[in-house]
Design a protein around this motif. Sequence first.
Motif, short mmCIF file in Angstrom:
data_model
loop_
_atom_site.label_atom_id
_atom_site.label_comp_id
_atom_site.label_asym_id
_atom_site.label_seq_id
_atom_site.Cartn_x
_atom_site.Cartn_y
_atom_site.Cartn_z
N ILE A 14 -29.86 19.83 8.09
CA ILE A 14 -30.92 18.95 7.77
C ILE A 14 -32.08 18.98 8.59
CG2 ILE A 14 -31.72 16.97 6.50
CD1 ILE A 14 -29.54 18.20 4.85
N LEU A 15 -33.41 19.25 8.41
CA LEU A 15 -34.40 19.04 9.08
C LEU A 15 -34.98 17.84 9.13
CD1 LEU A 15 -36.37 20.31 11.38
CD2 LEU A 15 -37.56 21.24 9.59
N VAL A 16 -35.14 17.07 10.26
CA VAL A 16 -35.74 15.84 10.27
C VAL A 16 -36.84 15.54 11.14
CG1 VAL A 16 -35.35 13.26 10.59
CG2 VAL A 16 -33.35 14.46 9.50
N ILE A 17 -38.08 15.30 10.48
CA ILE A 17 -39.28 15.22 11.55
C ILE A 17 -39.54 13.66 11.14
CG2 ILE A 17 -41.00 15.99 9.85
CD1 ILE A 17 -42.73 16.76 12.20
N GLY A 18 -40.05 12.91 12.33
CA GLY A 18 -40.69 11.66 11.99
C GLY A 18 -40.78 10.92 13.37
N ASP A 19 -40.97 9.36 13.18
CA ASP A 19 -41.11 8.63 14.29
C ASP A 19 -39.78 8.15 14.83
OD1 ASP A 19 -43.95 8.34 14.05
OD2 ASP A 19 -43.69 7.59 11.97
N PHE A 20 -39.51 8.76 16.04
CA PHE A 20 -38.25 8.23 16.58
C PHE A 20 -38.30 7.14 17.43
CE2 PHE A 20 -37.35 12.48 15.17
CZ PHE A 20 -36.00 12.53 14.94
N MET A 21 -37.64 6.19 17.34
CA MET A 21 -37.59 4.72 18.07
C MET A 21 -36.50 4.36 18.34
SD MET A 21 -39.13 2.47 15.02
CE MET A 21 -40.35 3.66 14.40
N VAL A 22 -36.32 3.10 19.41
CA VAL A 22 -35.04 2.50 19.68
C VAL A 22 -35.03 1.01 18.94
CG1 VAL A 22 -33.53 1.74 21.49
CG2 VAL A 22 -34.91 3.60 21.92
N ASP A 23 -33.97 0.77 18.20
CA ASP A 23 -33.71 -0.83 17.73
C ASP A 23 -32.72 -1.29 18.58
OD1 ASP A 23 -35.35 -0.57 15.79
OD2 ASP A 23 -33.69 0.12 14.23
N LYS A 24 -33.15 -2.26 19.27
CA LYS A 24 -32.35 -2.92 20.45
C LYS A 24 -32.05 -4.47 19.76
CE LYS A 24 -34.04 -0.96 24.64
NZ LYS A 24 -34.55 -1.18 25.96
N TYR A 25 -30.82 -4.90 19.93
CA TYR A 25 -30.39 -6.23 19.37
C TYR A 25 -29.86 -6.89 20.56
CZ TYR A 25 -30.55 -4.27 14.89
OH TYR A 25 -30.88 -3.67 13.40
N ALA A 66 -23.28 16.12 7.74
CA ALA A 66 -24.10 17.22 7.86
C ALA A 66 -24.64 17.67 9.18
CB ALA A 66 -25.38 16.95 6.91
N LYS A 67 -25.04 18.88 9.52
CA LYS A 67 -26.00 19.14 10.90
C LYS A 67 -27.26 18.70 10.87
CE LYS A 67 -22.64 23.24 11.50
NZ LYS A 67 -21.94 23.01 10.48
N VAL A 68 -27.82 18.28 11.86
CA VAL A 68 -29.30 17.74 11.70
C VAL A 68 -29.82 18.50 13.07
CG1 VAL A 68 -30.79 15.88 11.72
CG2 VAL A 68 -28.17 15.53 11.27
N ARG A 69 -31.31 18.74 12.55
CA ARG A 69 -32.07 19.34 13.68
C ARG A 69 -33.27 18.33 13.46
NH1 ARG A 69 -33.29 25.02 12.51
NH2 ARG A 69 -31.48 25.36 13.86
N THR A 70 -33.66 17.80 14.72
CA THR A 70 -34.90 16.93 14.73
C THR A 70 -36.04 17.63 15.55
OG1 THR A 70 -34.07 16.30 17.26
CG2 THR A 70 -33.05 14.96 15.25
N VAL A 71 -37.22 17.12 14.87
CA VAL A 71 -38.58 17.39 15.51
C VAL A 71 -39.41 15.85 15.71
CG1 VAL A 71 -40.78 18.46 14.86
CG2 VAL A 71 -38.46 19.58 14.14
N VAL A 148 -32.02 26.37 7.79
CA VAL A 148 -32.27 24.69 7.47
C VAL A 148 -32.42 24.72 5.41
CG1 VAL A 148 -34.13 22.86 6.92
CG2 VAL A 148 -33.55 23.82 9.14
N ASP A 149 -31.31 23.62 4.97
CA ASP A 149 -31.37 23.64 3.76
C ASP A 149 -32.14 22.64 3.30
OD1 ASP A 149 -28.67 25.39 3.48
OD2 ASP A 149 -28.13 23.91 4.91
N VAL A 150 -32.55 21.38 3.83
CA VAL A 150 -33.38 20.37 3.20
C VAL A 150 -34.34 19.90 4.38
CG1 VAL A 150 -33.44 18.08 2.05
CG2 VAL A 150 -31.38 19.60 1.85
N LEU A 151 -35.65 19.51 4.25
CA LEU A 151 -36.44 19.01 5.00
C LEU A 151 -36.60 17.46 4.65
CD1 LEU A 151 -39.15 18.81 7.05
CD2 LEU A 151 -40.44 19.65 5.10
N ILE A 152 -36.62 16.47 5.72
CA ILE A 152 -37.13 15.26 5.63
C ILE A 152 -38.00 14.95 6.32
CG2 ILE A 152 -36.30 12.76 5.84
CD1 ILE A 152 -33.24 13.83 5.24
N ILE A 153 -39.17 14.22 5.80
CA ILE A 153 -40.07 13.80 6.61
C ILE A 153 -40.12 12.28 6.74
CG2 ILE A 153 -42.73 13.52 6.82
CD1 ILE A 153 -42.97 16.23 5.55
N SER A 154 -39.67 11.61 7.77
CA SER A 154 -39.43 10.11 7.96
C SER A 154 -40.66 9.76 8.74
CB SER A 154 -38.33 9.81 8.71
OG SER A 154 -37.93 8.62 8.74
N ASP A 155 -41.71 9.26 7.64
CA ASP A 155 -42.95 8.68 8.26
C ASP A 155 -42.95 7.05 8.28
OD1 ASP A 155 -45.48 8.37 9.07
OD2 ASP A 155 -46.57 9.22 7.41
#
Length: 481
Positions: A14-25, A66-71, A148-155
């Motif tokens: 799975i290919l995931v592109i989007g806004d990566f951030m840190v959630d702190k608690y 699943a295996k993941v590739r990040t952009v 890649v089998d599936v593209l995810i756009i996480s906006d």
Amino acid sequence: MNAEFLHNIKTLNILVIGDFMVDKYIEGNVSRISPEAPVPVLEVTNKISKLGGAGNVVNNIAMLGAKVRTVGCIGLDIDGQWIKGELNSKDIDTNFLMQSENVKTIVKTRLVSKKQQFLRCDEEVIQDASDEFYGFVSENIDSIFEQVDVLIISDYGKGTIRKDIAQLLIRYANTKHIVSVVDPKGTDYTKYSGAFVCTPNMNELRQVSRKNIKTEIEIEKNGRKLKEGLQIKNLMITRSEKGISLIGNENIKKDFPAIEKDVVDVTGAGDTVVSVVAVCLGVGYTIEECCIVANIAASIVCSKFGTSTLSLNELISSIITSGEFKEIDLQVAKYIVSGLHEKGKKLVFTNGCFDLLHAGHIHSFLQAKKFGDVLIVAVNSDSSVKKIKGDKRPIISQENRIKMLCSIECVDYVVVMDDTTPERILKILQPDIVVKGKDWEGKEMPEKTIIESYGGSMIFIDLEKGLSTTNIINRISEVYN
């Protein structure tokens, strides 16, 4: 629908592109008010950092196997380094996760007491991704999509998903027949044009439509307009406690009710839905089946606190106990039976060809179910029916016989039997009670020894007189000849 498909998730990329951030608690106890100002004092007991935004989508997919590739593009700061290190520790491909000294990594810090948030602090600079990042993606597009089998756009609306970047990825995916799943944000959905599925929630649908949508008719009308205008194949509207509404190929709204469960925290539920839809499409489920599984997955993560994920075992376990997936293979059936026996449940088993399903079959199922808690029906495959009944049978195909059996309320699970007798299945499942018609009573049956070997019992039931598939076929032949 077959839950066994989910075991193929481990073969997906799975290919995931989007806004990566840190959630702190920052967790602690509140027992007093500050003498300096009328605010609670949090006595800190624990600090936790988790992958947030697109990182939570990645986390969900990795947990499912699943295996993941990040952009994406994150900072060279401490938090950016933490994101990359955390992803690498999970064997995530970060070769295309760009780091820049001109980017401030987004951090969201939540102050928590007794699993309740009472303050959130956001550290972010919202700006479009640089031309340098666009060039980076464009130049490496072939390598980014390799295997890649599936593209995810996480906006998340933080700037990574520029229109030209989104269109570059969606169009490339389409040329390679790779499905694209979009979790949208904002009011300009033209950047998602051509996507296979887009998953706005109700607030996002109202924002992009610029209308205060309330009724079911308004949801369908505006959803269809959005879908058709942007040539998005499927619009999957997530509706919290109301589940999911899908506008697909038929351009009509289909509703999939939510799974009832105590809600603890809805944080990250949207990420879970997107992740599950992506992997389900990847293993071959229809978009309708994806909606069912996504609802089940969302109910699991909403019962947990904070940005949460779910494991493949959790998902399969919830699916097979939901009643949505009645058709199961022997591996899954064994898992179910083991769980049922641990809970002290009594398992009833019966089998047959069930060609031309009729009232006699229904009568037998209703009788069988009364002897226990769960009824598993084994149906002969097309090839085994031919061995038993001859080359002209079955009249009804295996696929359609399974569909009919799954639609019967008292039938809990259906397994396909390739053998002419149920011996192999009985050795594996070891049901408490095996039900046969009284026409078998007193006859020699090889499965009887197997049933007795593990302490099971066989019960013979009355059959409806004059009702059999052969009699029905003969009657039809008489009428039309």
